[in-house]
Design an enzyme around this catalytic site. Structure first.
Site, PDB file in Angstrom:
ATOM      1  N   ARG A  97      -1.088 -25.400 -36.429  1.00 59.54           N
ATOM      2  CA  ARG A  97      -1.148 -24.895 -37.932  1.00 59.54           C
ATOM      3  C   ARG A  97      -2.786 -24.091 -37.898  1.00 59.54           C
ATOM      4  O   ARG A  97      -2.702 -23.229 -38.681  1.00 59.54           O
ATOM      5  CB  ARG A  97      -1.388 -26.176 -38.540  1.00 59.54           C
ATOM      6  N   THR A  98      -3.902 -24.764 -37.478  1.00 67.03           N
ATOM      7  CA  THR A  98      -5.077 -24.236 -37.450  1.00 67.03           C
ATOM      8  C   THR A  98      -5.103 -22.959 -36.754  1.00 67.03           C
ATOM      9  O   THR A  98      -5.642 -22.213 -37.395  1.00 67.03           O
ATOM     10  CB  THR A  98      -6.154 -25.219 -36.893  1.00 67.03           C
TER      11      THR A  98
ATOM     12  N   LYS B 164     -10.688 -23.741 -14.075  1.00 68.95           N
ATOM     13  CA  LYS B 164     -11.440 -23.130 -12.827  1.00 68.95           C
ATOM     14  C   LYS B 164     -12.999 -23.581 -13.129  1.00 68.95           C
ATOM     15  O   LYS B 164     -13.501 -23.301 -12.182  1.00 68.95           O
ATOM     16  CB  LYS B 164     -11.396 -21.692 -12.736  1.00 68.95           C
TER      17      LYS B 164
ATOM     18  N   ARG C 187     -11.569 -24.538 -30.798  1.00 66.93           N
ATOM     19  CA  ARG C 187     -11.149 -25.981 -31.089  1.00 66.93           C
ATOM     20  C   ARG C 187     -11.200 -26.601 -29.675  1.00 66.93           C
ATOM     21  O   ARG C 187     -10.880 -25.912 -28.737  1.00 66.93           O
ATOM     22  CB  ARG C 187      -9.681 -26.035 -31.334  1.00 66.93           C
TER      23      ARG C 187
ATOM     24  N   HIS D 278     -14.310 -31.028 -38.563  1.00 63.77           N
ATOM     25  CA  HIS D 278     -13.167 -29.759 -38.806  1.00 63.77           C
ATOM     26  C   HIS D 278     -13.388 -29.495 -39.978  1.00 63.77           C
ATOM     27  O   HIS D 278     -12.961 -29.230 -41.011  1.00 63.77           O
ATOM     28  CB  HIS D 278     -11.815 -30.618 -38.781  1.00 63.77           C
TER      29      HIS D 278
END
Lengths: 304, 304, 304
Positions: free
Chosen positions: C51-52, C80, C101, C129
């Site tokens: 969604r974000t 890595k 995120r 957030h």
């Protein structure tokens, strides 16, 4: 607002209009290059299907639009327990049209019922895959100039193959189609389909070996025979080569017979056939882009 | 139609043209902002490589084109058994040019042989990674104004590092390059490369410690020394610090020496070096975008 | 250059400007359709959040820009061993602005400190957030015309929900907000927040049952109560229905009360509420796109 859930959602007349548009797109790509400027397609793929997803994305980009989406359920909110109904309401805020692939039958239908944007079923479990059927029909119509008066062979797994079932349904609506079903006993076309053909007085035959009917075909629609579908190893070993299309079998066919396949193929069509002019399965991929372009324009009600 | 499979596919003269174009792009980005309008790049990554993929995507977007693709094999038709040959034929219907990363050596070559669009090898196993080599050469040429008469140190894992092997091959074609190979005994540059240098009368040295040759270098190309490459723990512990570039080692170097690294780095370059004007590894990333823009234009035969 | 790390990075005055811009975007989308032509957003999602991510991507596409990125850590160079600091330096070469995120608190802050492009924290673990909070505030202001003199109920998991904590912080800055916290004993709002409210003389109540305070609310902010947060099964069974918003509870509320939810929801809001005009949680998703468009323009310092 209109969605596409199954291959019979459009009438034969509506399909004619859609295919006319697809053919105009094919010959005049530049004319459509900005038809969807500023529009966004969401590809919501709850199971991976690169070919179908990329075909939709390519179609939207060819129209000047752009694409957002996800390519498997793991990276979607489904993993947090969100329903398809909620997801499509959210996606409706992000995009103008949605192509949804889902492992569960009927999921795109549920989505469409709550959506404020057109939803295209891009495959729901073993159920429907309507844009594949539209692709098949457009390929036939484009390469032969018509969809009527053909002997069509469908070969391979006719029991579980949703592509084949949808195509049979769709071809029933056109005049003078003669069906030949080529499959092992275990993978015969389901009774409900042959019952329907009988009811409509549409001629069909069922055979076990591909060779014997090659000369009579106008089209041969190949699908894969998966080993795990067989009851026992011996049957598989005994039968598998019957369903592999190779040069000797092609030599039996008409010079203008065409071979279709929904892809991906594994070994059911020998690569030695690929350069045969009758091999139409890669052209089919290209028609898949044109028909999706026409479909997007139609559902968004955009006229060029 | 032309593909890019290996770093030596272009002659030195063709590379000069490519780098001239890349430098023009660097200084006149706006001029190229619509060069690929309506064109589509397919990024077919059968194993993940964010940096390389995003560099290609950024390059195509900078040119006004758009991007489709997949970022790992799991979400591709490969998981259904499709061959690379079939995939590229399908991708040819969806896009105008393809960048392919594959864990199997030679896969992009197989793809190119069946493709109707240009294919760029974006790394195939331990084999080739030509756009990294083009990036390295462009960085050298852009920051020094030439590719000749340099003492070039290559440090770290010189045995398994494909980036290093490709760069050695590529630099051999330029005049007056003196090579210094800095590695533990276990990770020395392969014999076939030193044999080739001897044959061409190109001077090289092999040393174990970085410090001793720092003052003579014009370039230092760093790579990572992975613990698992060593035969035993003691050797690793004894040697590892020799191959970590830190401030004391940089103090020994020329004031115009430049440090390159293909990235990602782990700890083989101390972060205290990052702001040293001689640290060129992030500039290198930027040159990677320019050279890929130039490459896309060249393979698509688009002139601006 | 400016980043967005937390919901209080902007002053209340700056937020007013941002929300004015978002509302102008809402009513004049076409005006902004090319504001970010040629600009690229990188979505660096080290954990999935469809969604974000799609909200950011939709926002950038609405502005005429384009998007690159990755949707989980597995397909990034993090696997890595690359540091976030290195990744953002690389991404700075590929894009003009980045939404990140990350499961680790503070990771976007580390990135911002090394970045040469604006970084937006799109969620860092249980920490912040901020674009969700901006979305919540814009929804309130847009639907009520102001952010002041409200009785705001926050319901569900008030202990662990970062969305709720951020919203409380943000609302503290506006005049005459009265808070009502509705949660089981186990999931009460943390002391540091109630201490802060006391210190600022901001009125609040804590209650266990949703019904009793429904009539007094101007807003109800729902969140999910996860079974695993409870100490024992009996408490969960006894309490869970208190925190499910259904028709009978809605019947107790004011006719202009509004229900918000950060989504995804599971069952904490009954679907029978979805068509109630007071259900604002899907409108909230749309405001999320507008506020992200305004944010991108603001951080890129683009004026239309």
């Amino acid at each position: 607002m209109r969605h596409l859930m199954g291959p019979l959602d459009f009438t034969a007349e509506e399909l004619d209009k859609l295919f006319d548009l697809a053919n105009d797109i094919e010959h005049n790509m530049a004319k459509y290059a900005h038809a969807c400027d500023g529009k966004k397609l969401a590809t919501c793929f709850y199971e991976p299907s690169t070919r179908t997803r990329l075909s939709f994305e390519s179609a939207m980009l060819n129209l000047g639009g752009s694409v957002i989406g996800f390519s498997d359920a793991g990276s979607s909110s489904a993993s947090k327990g969100e329903s398809v109904s909620d997801t499509i309401r959210v996606i409706s805020c992000f995009a103008d049209i949605c192509a949804m692939r889902h492992p569960k039958e009927g999921a795109p239908m549920v989505a469409a019922s709550k959506s404020s944007i057109p939803v295209i079923n891009a495959g729901d479990g073993g159920h429907q895959h309507p844009t594949q059927t539209l692709t098949d029909l457009l390929t036939i119509r484009s390469l032969k100039g018509k969809i009527e008066n053909f002997t069509v062979g469908l070969c391979g797994d006719l029991k579980f193959g949703r592509t084949v079932h949808s195509l049979i349904h769709a071809l029933m609506r056109y005049p003078d189609i003669h069906f030949i079903f080529i499959s092992p006993e275990e993978l015969k076309v389901p009774d409900y389909l042959t019952d329907m053909l009988k009811e409509k007085n549409i001629p069909y035959e069922e055979v076990i070996r591909l060779e014997e009917i090659m000369p009579s075909l106008d089209f041969l629609y190949m699908t894969r025979v998966q080993k795990e579908r067989f009851f026992n190893e011996e049957d598989y070993v005994r039968l598998k080569d019957f369903y592999i299309l190779d040069k000797p079998k092609m030599d039996l066919a008409k010079s203008d017979m065409l071979v279709l396949h929904p892809l991906p193929r594994v070994n059911e069509i020998s690569v030695e056939i690929d350069d045969d002019p009758r091999a139409a399965y890669f052209k089919q991929v290209q028609y898949g882009v044109y028909v999706r372009m026409a479909l997007i324009l139609t559902l968004l009600e955009i006229q060029v």
